[in-house]
Design a protein around this motif. Structure first.
Motif, PDB file in Angstrom:
ATOM      1  N   ALA A   4     -59.248   2.908 -23.828  1.00 41.52           N
ATOM      2  CA  ALA A   4     -58.526   3.723 -24.815  1.00 41.52           C
ATOM      3  C   ALA A   4     -59.443   4.730 -25.494  1.00 41.52           C
ATOM      4  O   ALA A   4     -59.143   5.924 -25.532  1.00 41.52           O
ATOM      5  CB  ALA A   4     -57.873   2.819 -25.853  1.00 41.52           C
ATOM      6  N   CYS A   5     -60.574   4.243 -26.024  1.00 39.61           N
ATOM      7  CA  CYS A   5     -61.470   5.159 -26.742  1.00 39.61           C
ATOM      8  C   CYS A   5     -62.781   5.342 -25.993  1.00 39.61           C
ATOM      9  O   CYS A   5     -63.665   6.040 -26.476  1.00 39.61           O
ATOM     10  CB  CYS A   5     -61.718   4.655 -28.156  1.00 39.61           C
ATOM     11  SG  CYS A   5     -62.650   3.120 -28.251  1.00 39.61           S
ATOM     12  N   SER A   6     -62.899   4.714 -24.829  1.00 28.63           N
ATOM     13  CA  SER A   6     -64.076   4.773 -23.955  1.00 28.63           C
ATOM     14  C   SER A   6     -65.391   4.500 -24.688  1.00 28.63           C
ATOM     15  O   SER A   6     -66.413   5.096 -24.383  1.00 28.63           O
ATOM     16  CB  SER A   6     -64.151   6.092 -23.174  1.00 28.63           C
ATOM     17  OG  SER A   6     -64.149   7.175 -24.061  1.00 28.63           O
ATOM     18  N   SER A   7     -65.342   3.585 -25.630  1.00 28.05           N
ATOM     19  CA  SER A   7     -66.572   3.180 -26.304  1.00 28.05           C
ATOM     20  C   SER A   7     -67.203   2.006 -25.555  1.00 28.05           C
ATOM     21  O   SER A   7     -66.500   1.184 -24.969  1.00 28.05           O
ATOM     22  CB  SER A   7     -66.292   2.798 -27.755  1.00 28.05           C
ATOM     23  OG  SER A   7     -65.464   1.660 -27.809  1.00 28.05           O
ATOM     24  N   TYR A   8     -68.509   1.969 -25.589  1.00 26.44           N
ATOM     25  CA  TYR A   8     -69.255   0.926 -24.894  1.00 26.44           C
ATOM     26  C   TYR A   8     -69.079  -0.396 -25.643  1.00 26.44           C
ATOM     27  O   TYR A   8     -69.290  -0.476 -26.853  1.00 26.44           O
ATOM     28  CB  TYR A   8     -70.724   1.322 -24.824  1.00 26.44           C
ATOM     29  CG  TYR A   8     -71.622   0.268 -24.244  1.00 26.44           C
ATOM     30  CD1 TYR A   8     -71.557  -0.023 -22.891  1.00 26.44           C
ATOM     31  CD2 TYR A   8     -72.518  -0.425 -25.036  1.00 26.44           C
ATOM     32  CE1 TYR A   8     -72.387  -0.988 -22.355  1.00 26.44           C
ATOM     33  CE2 TYR A   8     -73.351  -1.395 -24.510  1.00 26.44           C
ATOM     34  CZ  TYR A   8     -73.277  -1.678 -23.164  1.00 26.44           C
ATOM     35  OH  TYR A   8     -74.092  -2.640 -22.636  1.00 26.44           O
TER      36      TYR A   8
END
Ligand SMILES: [Zn+2]
Length: 116
Positions: free
Chosen positions: A106-110
């Motif tokens: 969704a937010c492509s955070s690691y």
């Protein structure tokens, strides 16, 4: 007058003594426990897994990216040095030398990684 003063004095001493003693330590430590509980280390497997993204709070299935780790490069380098140049790419295809990095779709955070 004298009787009243005597009555007041022990009470004041009783009240003020523990107060002045307790207040400095109460304000000094900014509770270091709360900082630790925010970061929850999640154990990641090599396959995508269901979790709640800590950044966007969405129930997601993690997106996995397979990346060779330092060990992979080291083994490949050592194989080259040992004269097994044709075997050098082998570690890159070995599952045990690959890190699986998990990202939020969704937010492509690691989110984290798994090392096998
Ligand atoms: Zn997210």
């Amino acid at each position: 007058m004298e009787i009243e003063m005597e009555k007041m004095d022990p009470q004041l001493n009783y009240m003020s003594a523990p107060y002045s003693y307790q207040q400095p330590p109460l304000s000094m430590p900014p509770s270091p426990h709360t900082v630790r509980t925010i970061i929850m280390p999640t154990a990641f497997s090599k396959e995508n897994q269901r979790m709640t993204c800590p950044r966007c709070n969405v129930d997601i299935n993690t997106r996995v990216e397979s990346v060779p780790n330092m060990k992979t490069h080291l083994i490949a380098f050592l194989l080259c040095v040992c004269g097994c140049c044709c075997c050098a790419p082998c570690p890159y295809f070995m599952d045990s030398c690959i890190i699986h990095k998990h990202y939020c779709p969704a937010c492509s955070s690691y989110l984290g990684e798994s090392i096998n």
